[in-house]
Design an enzyme around this catalytic site. Structure first.
Site, PDB file in Angstrom:
ATOM      1  N   CYS A 176       2.064  -8.256   9.600  1.00 19.66           N
ATOM      2  CA  CYS A 176       2.413  -8.818  10.908  1.00 19.66           C
ATOM      3  C   CYS A 176       1.656  -8.113  12.034  1.00 19.66           C
ATOM      4  O   CYS A 176       1.317  -6.943  11.925  1.00 19.66           O
ATOM      5  CB  CYS A 176       3.899  -8.657  11.148  1.00 19.66           C
ATOM      6  SG  CYS A 176       4.896  -9.322   9.829  1.00 19.66           S
TER       7      CYS A 176
ATOM      8  N   HIS B 148     -12.824   3.471 -27.137  1.00 21.18           N
ATOM      9  CA  HIS B 148     -11.493   3.724 -27.707  1.00 21.18           C
ATOM     10  C   HIS B 148     -10.568   2.515 -27.560  1.00 21.18           C
ATOM     11  O   HIS B 148      -9.355   2.676 -27.448  1.00 21.18           O
ATOM     12  CB  HIS B 148     -10.885   4.981 -27.080  1.00 21.18           C
ATOM     13  CG  HIS B 148     -11.661   6.209 -27.414  1.00 21.18           C
ATOM     14  ND1 HIS B 148     -11.662   6.786 -28.674  1.00 21.18           N
ATOM     15  CD2 HIS B 148     -12.534   6.945 -26.671  1.00 21.18           C
ATOM     16  CE1 HIS B 148     -12.469   7.822 -28.680  1.00 21.18           C
ATOM     17  NE2 HIS B 148     -13.011   7.935 -27.481  1.00 21.18           N
TER      18      HIS B 148
ATOM     19  N   ASN C 203       7.723  -6.234  13.746  1.00 19.72           N
ATOM     20  CA  ASN C 203       7.036  -5.864  12.507  1.00 19.72           C
ATOM     21  C   ASN C 203       7.923  -4.881  11.756  1.00 19.72           C
ATOM     22  O   ASN C 203       8.528  -4.011  12.374  1.00 19.72           O
ATOM     23  CB  ASN C 203       5.713  -5.155  12.802  1.00 19.72           C
ATOM     24  CG  ASN C 203       4.655  -6.097  13.325  1.00 19.72           C
ATOM     25  OD1 ASN C 203       4.869  -7.302  13.390  1.00 19.72           O
ATOM     26  ND2 ASN C 203       3.516  -5.545  13.707  1.00 19.72           N
ATOM     27  N   GLY C 204       7.962  -5.002  10.444  1.00 18.60           N
ATOM     28  CA  GLY C 204       8.772  -4.072   9.645  1.00 18.60           C
ATOM     29  C   GLY C 204       9.895  -4.828   8.947  1.00 18.60           C
ATOM     30  O   GLY C 204       9.855  -6.058   8.828  1.00 18.60           O
TER      31      GLY C 204
ATOM     32  N   ARG D 166      -5.414  -8.753   9.818  1.00 17.25           N
ATOM     33  CA  ARG D 166      -4.323  -8.079   9.112  1.00 17.25           C
ATOM     34  C   ARG D 166      -3.689  -8.977   8.065  1.00 17.25           C
ATOM     35  O   ARG D 166      -2.916  -8.511   7.233  1.00 17.25           O
ATOM     36  CB  ARG D 166      -3.253  -7.638  10.115  1.00 17.25           C
ATOM     37  CG  ARG D 166      -3.695  -6.494  11.008  1.00 17.25           C
ATOM     38  CD  ARG D 166      -2.705  -6.263  12.117  1.00 17.25           C
ATOM     39  NE  ARG D 166      -1.425  -5.831  11.640  1.00 17.25           N
ATOM     40  CZ  ARG D 166      -0.981  -4.572  11.701  1.00 17.25           C
ATOM     41  NH1 ARG D 166      -1.744  -3.646  12.196  1.00 17.25           N
ATOM     42  NH2 ARG D 166       0.197  -4.262  11.258  1.00 17.25           N
TER      43      ARG D 166
ATOM     44  N   GLU E 214     -13.827   2.186  -7.637  1.00 14.39           N
ATOM     45  CA  GLU E 214     -13.788   1.605  -6.296  1.00 14.39           C
ATOM     46  C   GLU E 214     -14.621   0.310  -6.240  1.00 14.39           C
ATOM     47  O   GLU E 214     -14.211  -0.687  -5.649  1.00 14.39           O
ATOM     48  CB  GLU E 214     -14.278   2.631  -5.264  1.00 14.39           C
ATOM     49  CG  GLU E 214     -14.482   2.116  -3.864  1.00 14.39           C
ATOM     50  CD  GLU E 214     -13.274   1.422  -3.241  1.00 14.39           C
ATOM     51  OE1 GLU E 214     -12.163   1.505  -3.795  1.00 14.39           O
ATOM     52  OE2 GLU E 214     -13.441   0.762  -2.212  1.00 14.39           O
TER      53      GLU E 214
ATOM     54  N   GLU F  37     -10.977  -7.847  -5.331  1.00 18.15           N
ATOM     55  CA  GLU F  37     -10.205  -8.271  -4.169  1.00 18.15           C
ATOM     56  C   GLU F  37     -10.886  -9.328  -3.333  1.00 18.15           C
ATOM     57  O   GLU F  37     -10.208 -10.167  -2.745  1.00 18.15           O
ATOM     58  CB  GLU F  37      -9.766  -7.072  -3.313  1.00 18.15           C
ATOM     59  CG  GLU F  37     -10.868  -6.252  -2.724  1.00 18.15           C
ATOM     60  CD  GLU F  37     -10.314  -5.040  -1.957  1.00 18.15           C
ATOM     61  OE1 GLU F  37     -11.014  -4.047  -1.860  1.00 18.15           O
ATOM     62  OE2 GLU F  37      -9.194  -5.101  -1.451  1.00 18.15           O
TER      63      GLU F  37
ATOM     64  N   LYS G 225     -13.415  -3.596  -5.321  1.00 15.50           N
ATOM     65  CA  LYS G 225     -14.057  -4.439  -4.303  1.00 15.50           C
ATOM     66  C   LYS G 225     -14.312  -5.829  -4.873  1.00 15.50           C
ATOM     67  O   LYS G 225     -14.045  -6.827  -4.220  1.00 15.50           O
ATOM     68  CB  LYS G 225     -15.394  -3.840  -3.827  1.00 15.50           C
ATOM     69  CG  LYS G 225     -15.312  -2.632  -2.959  1.00 15.50           C
ATOM     70  CD  LYS G 225     -14.803  -2.880  -1.555  1.00 15.50           C
ATOM     71  CE  LYS G 225     -13.337  -2.734  -1.449  1.00 15.50           C
ATOM     72  NZ  LYS G 225     -12.699  -1.465  -1.334  1.00 15.50           N
TER      73      LYS G 225
ATOM     74  N   TRP H   6       3.708 -12.225   8.506  1.00 14.54           N
ATOM     75  CA  TRP H   6       3.387 -12.261   7.078  1.00 14.54           C
ATOM     76  C   TRP H   6       4.736 -12.237   6.383  1.00 14.54           C
ATOM     77  O   TRP H   6       5.466 -11.251   6.471  1.00 14.54           O
ATOM     78  CB  TRP H   6       2.545 -11.048   6.726  1.00 14.54           C
ATOM     79  CG  TRP H   6       1.937 -11.078   5.372  1.00 14.54           C
ATOM     80  CD1 TRP H   6       0.963 -11.917   4.919  1.00 14.54           C
ATOM     81  CD2 TRP H   6       2.242 -10.199   4.284  1.00 14.54           C
ATOM     82  NE1 TRP H   6       0.643 -11.608   3.625  1.00 14.54           N
ATOM     83  CE2 TRP H   6       1.409 -10.565   3.202  1.00 14.54           C
ATOM     84  CE3 TRP H   6       3.130  -9.137   4.104  1.00 14.54           C
ATOM     85  CZ2 TRP H   6       1.450  -9.918   1.976  1.00 14.54           C
ATOM     86  CZ3 TRP H   6       3.156  -8.494   2.885  1.00 14.54           C
ATOM     87  CH2 TRP H   6       2.325  -8.890   1.833  1.00 14.54           C
TER      88      TRP H   6
ATOM     89  N   LYS I 251      -4.333  -6.048   5.652  1.00 16.98           N
ATOM     90  CA  LYS I 251      -5.109  -4.844   5.957  1.00 16.98           C
ATOM     91  C   LYS I 251      -4.240  -3.592   5.888  1.00 16.98           C
ATOM     92  O   LYS I 251      -4.661  -2.564   5.389  1.00 16.98           O
ATOM     93  CB  LYS I 251      -5.723  -4.974   7.354  1.00 16.98           C
ATOM     94  CG  LYS I 251      -6.592  -3.803   7.758  1.00 16.98           C
ATOM     95  CD  LYS I 251      -7.820  -3.710   6.884  1.00 16.98           C
ATOM     96  CE  LYS I 251      -8.647  -2.474   7.142  1.00 16.98           C
ATOM     97  NZ  LYS I 251      -9.582  -2.210   6.041  1.00 16.98           N
TER      98      LYS I 251
HETATM   99  C1  F6R Z   1      -8.864  -2.066  -0.579  1.00 18.21           C
HETATM  100  C2  F6R Z   1      -7.996  -1.578   0.462  1.00 18.21           C
HETATM  101  C3  F6R Z   1      -6.663  -1.039   0.071  1.00 18.21           C
HETATM  102  C4  F6R Z   1      -6.309   0.166   0.958  1.00 18.21           C
HETATM  103  C5  F6R Z   1      -4.874   0.614   0.678  1.00 18.21           C
HETATM  104  C6  F6R Z   1      -4.504   1.840   1.492  1.00 18.21           C
HETATM  105  O1  F6R Z   1     -10.103  -2.458  -0.076  1.00 18.21           O
HETATM  106  O2  F6R Z   1      -8.329  -1.613   1.608  1.00 18.21           O
HETATM  107  O3  F6R Z   1      -6.617  -0.698  -1.269  1.00 18.21           O
HETATM  108  O4  F6R Z   1      -7.216   1.189   0.719  1.00 18.21           O
HETATM  109  O5  F6R Z   1      -3.984  -0.418   0.981  1.00 18.21           O
HETATM  110  O6  F6R Z   1      -4.656   1.602   2.852  1.00 18.21           O
HETATM  111  P1  F6R Z   1      -4.710   2.800   3.872  1.00 18.21           P
HETATM  112  O7  F6R Z   1      -5.965   3.551   3.624  1.00 18.21           O
HETATM  113  O8  F6R Z   1      -4.692   2.164   5.236  1.00 18.21           O
HETATM  114  O9  F6R Z   1      -3.501   3.634   3.609  1.00 18.21           O
END
Ligand code: F6R
Length: 613
Positions: free
Chosen positions: A2, A511, A100-101, A27, A488, A495, A492, A74, A608
């Site tokens: 949100c 294994h 929000n929350g 977001r 990592e 997602e 990417k 959201w 986000k």
């Molecule tokens: C992936 C991504 C998420 C964040 C995770 C933690 O690209 O962005 O996996 O890394 O949600 O977010 P933060 O760093 O804001 O705590």
């Protein structure tokens, strides 16, 4: 997740609110809405769908009020719908609130208010907020001057859970009241105007004079003035922080997508993160956090705790701390760590990493650990974010605002700052690894230019993306620090392109998981550790024999007959290689997403900043 925007001033609020919501679109959300004060009545227009659709709704352009709040939702409680969208009004339509929350005890509050005659229209937890404020406004008032803010303060005392709220009252049309706990909210001030936002980029084009609210704080805003209160309704003073991000940094700057812009910003983000922490020939400078030798000698274990990409930065940092500072490190997923009763005492150091600084699981893990008596360090990209206020020490990355949902420049900045911190620990402790430390320091200073070199080499990746974008599974393998880059890079791809992928330590594949390798499947190998190159080549041969096609990211000289697709990256110590090796694979994920016609900035089901558990 949100988003909240608010404005009070002497010009029409609506365009500012819509503009702010658009800045928060990254977001992730499913509904949007706006409320303004119009001739001492509350106007409220909202629906499920995009901000653009809200802007096209009947009535929005007739909103003339100079006081307003807006929201992108959201869904958590109740499906996306017009009724469930924010703002929510109380039964008498005196108050309008965005939130929000999560109000965890909303069922209990709803029952209480229903018995008191209040009517509820939505399935949301939020609707209790304006109703409870109305209840206290009419029943338990303070003196007339602060009746509105006092009612909000009183209501927040009944909330269990987390909230950032902004509230309008038609009886006091020259005010907005805001409050927050465990959810971000900032205020911006400019002459006779005040702005409200859950995230700084929403208001940055109007002002960089930003007030940060702490947990439990409230504020009463008027055009050009603001009064602050703490959780016990004591009046408090605050001074604004000057945010140095410019509004342009939050725009796409000519790139097709924020993600591509942010991938390309990595040389700058890394350079800014190094900042004055390291200059050629000097020691790493962390004077701001005052970590002493005695303190480090008293530490026998470090937990690095984070989620997603930030946790992957922890995987990359583990060998740096262990090798340089000689302290054992465990990397933990925050959502597990908070419940798994880890062994924590005063000899434990917790390093929490969070780009946003607001991730609920990371924040809870930090709070729980602190309560058990250990020292904590927060690594964050957002000044004044929640984890930075909880931790004993904070170290900022300076990646600038990260708008795309998939984290890129935050990750490389996190690994960079963790490398600097590990070296700092080693220097404070008087480590004997002096030659390695000097090499790493020189190499850290070269990271920005090496990142730039990697970014020039995109054609081969575009071509490879065309070959693999229809595939169902892709494998990433690496040993040691290369595994950190592999895991990592795999995230990417998943997602933003929705291609299933997994990452393995190269030697582990045989294994069990090698059973999945079949003809023409793609295996991406990362090889930057000279000591392990032969072993890695053998592991790749095992998959090639089973029909896999490969893409190799390496700085080693390899047989091009065996590996026809080699993406060369500059020479780099393997301990720092995740910073550089990940970049071409961020680009690969981006190109696959584009080939599939997807929006890499807003992947489905993702937000986000994950401020709920
Ligand atoms: C992936 C991504 C998420 C964040 C995770 C933690 O690209 O962005 O996996 O890394 O949600 O977010 P933060 O760093 O804001 O705590």
């Amino acid at each position: 997740m949100c988003g909240i925007v608010g404005y009070i001033g002497n010009t029409k609020a609506y365009p500012i609110l819509i503009n702010g919501l658009q800045k928060l679109e990254y977001r992730g959300y499913d509904s949007a809405g706006v409320s303004t004060i119009e001739n001492e009545k509350i106007a409220c227009i909202k629906n499920k769908g995009r901000v653009k659709e809200l802007d096209n709704m009947e009535g929005t352009h007739f909103l003339e009020g100079t006081v307003g709040i807006a929201h992108t939702r959201w869904a958590t409680h109740g499906k996306p719908s017009s009724i469930n969208s924010h703002p929510h009004l109380d039964s008498s339509e005196t108050f309008s609130a965005v939130h929000n929350g999560i109000i965890e005890n909303y069922n209990e509050l709803r029952e209480f208010l229903t018995n008191a005659g209040y009517k509820f229209l939505s399935e949301t937890d939020t609707e209790v907020i304006p109703n409870l404020i109305h209840y206290y406004y009419t029943k338990e008032t303070g003196n007339n001057e602060d009746r509105f803010v006092h009612a909000v303060s009183r209501a927040t005392k009944d909330f269990k859970g987390s909230y950032a709220i902004a509230v309008l009252c038609k009886l006091e049309p020259d005010k907005i009241v805001v409050a927050r706990k465990d959810n971000p909210l900032v205020l911006g001030a400019k002459d006779n105007e005040m702005y409200i936002a859950s995230d700084i980029p929403a208001i940055l084009e109007y002002t960089n004079n930003i007030y940060i609210l702490n947990d439990g704080d409230l504020a009463e805003l008027k055009a050009g003035s603001v009064k602050f209160y703490d959780k016990d309704f004591n009046s408090i003073e605050k001074t604004p922080e000057i945010i140095t991000w410019d509004a342009k940094a939050a725009d796409k700057n000519g790139y097709d997508d924020f993600m591509l812009k942010e991938i390309n910003e990595q040389p700058t983000a890394i350079r800014e993160t190094i900042g004055t922490r390291l200059v050629k020939g000097g020691k790493c400078n962390f004077d701001d956090i005052n970590i002493t030798k005695d303190f480090l000698l008293g530490i026998n274990r470090i937990y690095i705790v984070a989620c997603g990409t930030a946790m992957h930065a922890g995987i990359a940092a583990k060998p740096l701390f262990e090798r340089l500072a000689g302290i054992p490190v465990e990397v933990d997923i925050a959502s597990e760590f908070r419940y798994r009763e880890p062994l924590i005492d005063e000899k434990t150091l917790i390093i929490c990493i969070s780009q946003s600084g607001e991730t609920a699981d990371t924040l809870a893990a930090l709070k729980n650990s602190k309560a058990m008596g250990c020292k904590t360090i927060a690594i964050s990209n957002v000044i004044g974010s929640s984890i930075t206020r909880e931790a004993d020490f904070t170290v900022y990355t300076h990646a600038g605002p990260e708008i795309a949902v998939a984290s890129t420049k935050a990750y490389t900045s996190q690994v960079t700052v963790l490398a600097l911190l590990a070296i700092h620990f080693a220097e404070v402790l008087g480590s004997r690894e002096t030659a390695l430390i000097e090499t790493l320091k020189d190499e850290i200073l070269e990271l920005p230019s090496k990142a730039s070199i990697v970014l020039e080499n995109t054609d081969m990746l575009k071509e490879f993306a065309k070959r693999i974008y229809k595939e169902k599974d892709v494998f990433y393998i690496g040993r040691g620090s290369d595994y950190a880059a592999a895991v990592e890079s795999s995230l990417k791809l998943k997602e933003i392109s929705y291609v299933h992928s997994d990452a393995y330590q190269s030697g582990e594949l045989k294994h069990g998981s090698i059973a999945l390798i079949e003809n023409d499947i793609t295996v991406i190998g990362i090889m930057t550790d000279r000591r392990l190159v032969e072993k890695s080549v053998s592991n790749l041969q095992e998959v090639i024999t089973r029909g896999a096609k490969t893409l190799i990211v390496t700085n080693q000289d390899l047989d091009t007959k065996l590996f026809p697709n080699i993406l060369r990256i500059p020479e780099i110590n393997t301990l720092l290689s995740p910073v550089i090796a990940v970049i071409p694979l961020q680009l690969l994920a981006y190109f696959v997403s584009k080939e599939k016609g997807l929006d890499p900035d807003k992947p489905r089901n993702l937000a986000k900043s994950v401020t709920v558990e």
